[in-house]
Design a protein around this motif. Structure first.
Motif, PDB file in Angstrom:
ATOM      1  N   SER A 122       7.061   3.573  -9.118  1.00 25.23           N
ATOM      2  CA  SER A 122       8.223   4.060  -8.373  1.00 25.23           C
ATOM      3  C   SER A 122       7.862   4.376  -6.927  1.00 25.23           C
ATOM      4  CB  SER A 122       8.785   5.312  -9.059  1.00 25.23           C
ATOM      5  OG  SER A 122       9.859   5.855  -8.318  1.00 25.23           O
ATOM      6  N   LYS A 123       6.727   5.041  -6.742  1.00 23.53           N
ATOM      7  CA  LYS A 123       6.285   5.377  -5.380  1.00 23.53           C
ATOM      8  C   LYS A 123       6.012   4.116  -4.560  1.00 23.53           C
ATOM      9  CE  LYS A 123       2.908   8.072  -2.763  1.00 23.53           C
ATOM     10  NZ  LYS A 123       2.696   6.990  -1.787  1.00 23.53           N
ATOM     11  N   LYS A 124       5.354   3.149  -5.171  1.00 26.81           N
ATOM     12  CA  LYS A 124       5.043   1.905  -4.459  1.00 26.81           C
ATOM     13  C   LYS A 124       6.325   1.164  -4.079  1.00 26.81           C
ATOM     14  CE  LYS A 124       1.843   0.176  -3.375  1.00 26.81           C
ATOM     15  NZ  LYS A 124       1.224   0.099  -2.022  1.00 26.81           N
ATOM     16  N   LEU A 125       7.293   1.124  -4.986  1.00 28.32           N
ATOM     17  CA  LEU A 125       8.552   0.439  -4.700  1.00 28.32           C
ATOM     18  C   LEU A 125       9.284   1.103  -3.539  1.00 28.32           C
ATOM     19  CD1 LEU A 125       9.891  -0.297  -8.302  1.00 28.32           C
ATOM     20  CD2 LEU A 125       8.806  -1.900  -6.707  1.00 28.32           C
ATOM     21  N   MET A 126       9.263   2.424  -3.502  1.00 33.42           N
ATOM     22  CA  MET A 126       9.906   3.123  -2.385  1.00 33.42           C
ATOM     23  C   MET A 126       9.154   2.877  -1.082  1.00 33.42           C
ATOM     24  SD  MET A 126      11.290   6.743  -3.968  1.00 33.42           S
ATOM     25  CE  MET A 126       9.722   7.245  -4.692  1.00 33.42           C
ATOM     26  N   ASP A 127       7.824   2.834  -1.175  1.00 33.03           N
ATOM     27  CA  ASP A 127       6.999   2.602   0.022  1.00 33.03           C
ATOM     28  C   ASP A 127       7.277   1.242   0.663  1.00 33.03           C
ATOM     29  OD1 ASP A 127       5.837   5.063  -0.253  1.00 33.03           O
ATOM     30  OD2 ASP A 127       3.964   4.321  -1.158  1.00 33.03           O
ATOM     31  N   ILE A 128       7.568   0.226  -0.171  1.00 30.71           N
ATOM     32  CA  ILE A 128       7.784  -1.119   0.388  1.00 30.71           C
ATOM     33  C   ILE A 128       9.271  -1.404   0.652  1.00 30.71           C
ATOM     34  CG2 ILE A 128       5.715  -2.030  -0.733  1.00 30.71           C
ATOM     35  CD1 ILE A 128       7.518  -3.377  -2.805  1.00 30.71           C
ATOM     36  N   GLY A 129      10.106  -0.373   0.437  1.00 32.48           N
ATOM     37  CA  GLY A 129      11.502  -0.495   0.825  1.00 32.48           C
ATOM     38  C   GLY A 129      12.460  -1.007  -0.222  1.00 32.48           C
ATOM     39  N   VAL A 130      12.092  -0.935  -1.484  1.00 34.49           N
ATOM     40  CA  VAL A 130      13.026  -1.323  -2.554  1.00 34.49           C
ATOM     41  C   VAL A 130      14.044  -0.189  -2.711  1.00 34.49           C
ATOM     42  CG1 VAL A 130      13.300  -1.879  -4.998  1.00 34.49           C
ATOM     43  CG2 VAL A 130      11.297  -2.716  -3.733  1.00 34.49           C
ATOM     44  N   ARG A 131      15.305  -0.476  -2.435  1.00 36.75           N
ATOM     45  CA  ARG A 131      16.318   0.583  -2.378  1.00 36.75           C
ATOM     46  C   ARG A 131      16.740   1.100  -3.754  1.00 36.75           C
ATOM     47  NH1 ARG A 131      20.557  -1.302   2.415  1.00 36.75           N
ATOM     48  NH2 ARG A 131      19.023  -1.310   4.131  1.00 36.75           N
ATOM     49  N   ASP A 132      16.805   0.198  -4.717  1.00 30.66           N
ATOM     50  CA  ASP A 132      17.267   0.606  -6.051  1.00 30.66           C
ATOM     51  C   ASP A 132      16.230   0.190  -7.098  1.00 30.66           C
ATOM     52  OD1 ASP A 132      18.694   1.462  -8.219  1.00 30.66           O
ATOM     53  OD2 ASP A 132      20.105  -0.226  -8.215  1.00 30.66           O
ATOM     54  N   GLY A 165       5.083  -8.553  -8.786  1.00 32.92           N
ATOM     55  CA  GLY A 165       4.605  -9.389  -7.688  1.00 32.92           C
ATOM     56  C   GLY A 165       5.614 -10.403  -7.182  1.00 32.92           C
ATOM     57  N   ILE A 166       6.647 -10.657  -7.990  1.00 35.32           N
ATOM     58  CA  ILE A 166       7.655 -11.643  -7.562  1.00 35.32           C
ATOM     59  C   ILE A 166       8.644 -11.060  -6.554  1.00 35.32           C
ATOM     60  CG2 ILE A 166       7.489 -12.894  -9.746  1.00 35.32           C
ATOM     61  CD1 ILE A 166      10.105 -11.572 -10.595  1.00 35.32           C
ATOM     62  N   LEU A 167       8.615  -9.727  -6.371  1.00 34.35           N
ATOM     63  CA  LEU A 167       9.521  -9.109  -5.404  1.00 34.35           C
ATOM     64  C   LEU A 167       9.176  -9.590  -3.992  1.00 34.35           C
ATOM     65  CD1 LEU A 167       9.535  -5.419  -6.726  1.00 34.35           C
ATOM     66  CD2 LEU A 167      11.376  -7.092  -6.943  1.00 34.35           C
ATOM     67  N   PRO A 168      10.184  -9.958  -3.197  1.00 30.84           N
ATOM     68  CA  PRO A 168       9.917 -10.460  -1.841  1.00 30.84           C
ATOM     69  C   PRO A 168       9.263  -9.411  -0.940  1.00 30.84           C
ATOM     70  CG  PRO A 168      12.275 -10.092  -2.179  1.00 30.84           C
ATOM     71  CD  PRO A 168      11.623  -9.983  -3.523  1.00 30.84           C
ATOM     72  N   GLN A 169       9.514  -8.114  -1.234  1.00 28.19           N
ATOM     73  CA  GLN A 169       8.943  -7.046  -0.399  1.00 28.19           C
ATOM     74  C   GLN A 169       7.463  -6.802  -0.693  1.00 28.19           C
ATOM     75  OE1 GLN A 169      11.611  -6.757  -2.427  1.00 28.19           O
ATOM     76  NE2 GLN A 169      13.187  -5.395  -1.571  1.00 28.19           N
ATOM     77  N   MET A 170       6.971  -7.346  -1.810  1.00 29.14           N
ATOM     78  CA  MET A 170       5.608  -7.038  -2.266  1.00 29.14           C
ATOM     79  C   MET A 170       4.605  -8.044  -1.697  1.00 29.14           C
ATOM     80  SD  MET A 170       3.888  -4.865  -4.252  1.00 29.14           S
ATOM     81  CE  MET A 170       5.069  -4.214  -5.441  1.00 29.14           C
ATOM     82  N   SER A 171       3.759  -7.560  -0.790  1.00 31.42           N
ATOM     83  CA  SER A 171       2.714  -8.417  -0.217  1.00 31.42           C
ATOM     84  C   SER A 171       1.499  -8.436  -1.152  1.00 31.42           C
ATOM     85  CB  SER A 171       2.293  -7.898   1.151  1.00 31.42           C
ATOM     86  OG  SER A 171       1.601  -6.658   1.019  1.00 31.42           O
TER      87      SER A 171
END
Length: 218
Positions: A122-132, A165-171
């Motif tokens: 959850s923290k990582k998703l928020m850090d990379i800008g995943v809104r929901d 890893g398939i999320l576009p925001q995830m480098s």
């Protein structure tokens, strides 16, 4: 069977109780493990101010509640333990419940690890800008409890990272740092693990007090 099951349950408990008393009387069973377990639990509960020593020893109106709390704490401490419960080390009064306690131990550890994973992700998703992140976290939760296997966390963490890893925001760098954080976070001594262990323990203590432990022990 539904009609006679209450009768079977009542007489079954009485039968087991009678056999237990017989074995105590003829010396084939002792309460040495039980006494050691209760003594240790009392010392811990009193030292941590969960139970008042005066309630255990002098205040008659509070003794029953105090000793029930001691039993609750003793059982929860066994459930929280990562050490496998062995018959020859188990308190004699709980030996018929070893399977249920062992099941609760596993469920406890799965809940702790799952909570750690969800917090870190959850923290990582928020850090990379995943809104929901709710849908992603929910799917991970379902996947985790379907697998219900924490024996090989490296394999499971790799699987989680492949899904995210398939999320576009995830480098690639984000993915590497997430995997590292997950592997470190699920270790029993990590700050996240210690925090979640305490929180889940407290939830189980409350559930035990209100008679809702079936959701843990099944």
């Amino acid at each position: 069977m539904k009609l006679i099951s209450p009768v079977i349950a009542e007489h079954g408990v009485q039968y087991v109780s009678n056999k237990f008393e017989e074995r105590l009387s003829d010396g084939t069973l002792t309460l040495s493990n039980t006494c050691t377990w209760l003594r240790s639990t009392i010392i811990s509960a009193v030292d941590s101010d969960v139970v008042n020593l005066y309630d255990l020893t002098h205040r008659d109106s509070a003794k029953n509640a105090a000793y029930l709390t001691i039993l609750d704490i003793g059982i929860l401490d066994m459930i929280k333990s990562e050490k496998k419960l062995l018959a020859d080390e188990c308190p004699e009064i709980l030996r018929l419940d070893i399977k249920r306690i062992s099941s609760a131990q596993h469920r406890f550890q799965v809940a702790v690890v799952a909570s750690c994973v969800l917090i870190i992700v959850s923290k990582k998703l928020m850090d990379i800008g995943v809104r929901d992140p709710g849908k992603i976290l929910n799917s991970l939760s379902v996947k985790f409890f379907d697998a219900c296997d924490i024996s090989n966390m490296k394999v499971f963490v790799t699987s989680i990272c492949e899904d995210i890893g398939i999320l576009p925001q995830m480098s690639e760098a984000d993915l590497i740092s997430l995997k590292t954080a997950l592997l470190e976070g699920v270790e029993s001594g990590s700050p996240v693990s210690v925090l979640m262990t305490t929180r889940i323990y407290d939830m189980m203590f409350y559930a035990l007090r209100v008679g809702a432990m079936e959701c843990f022990v099944g």
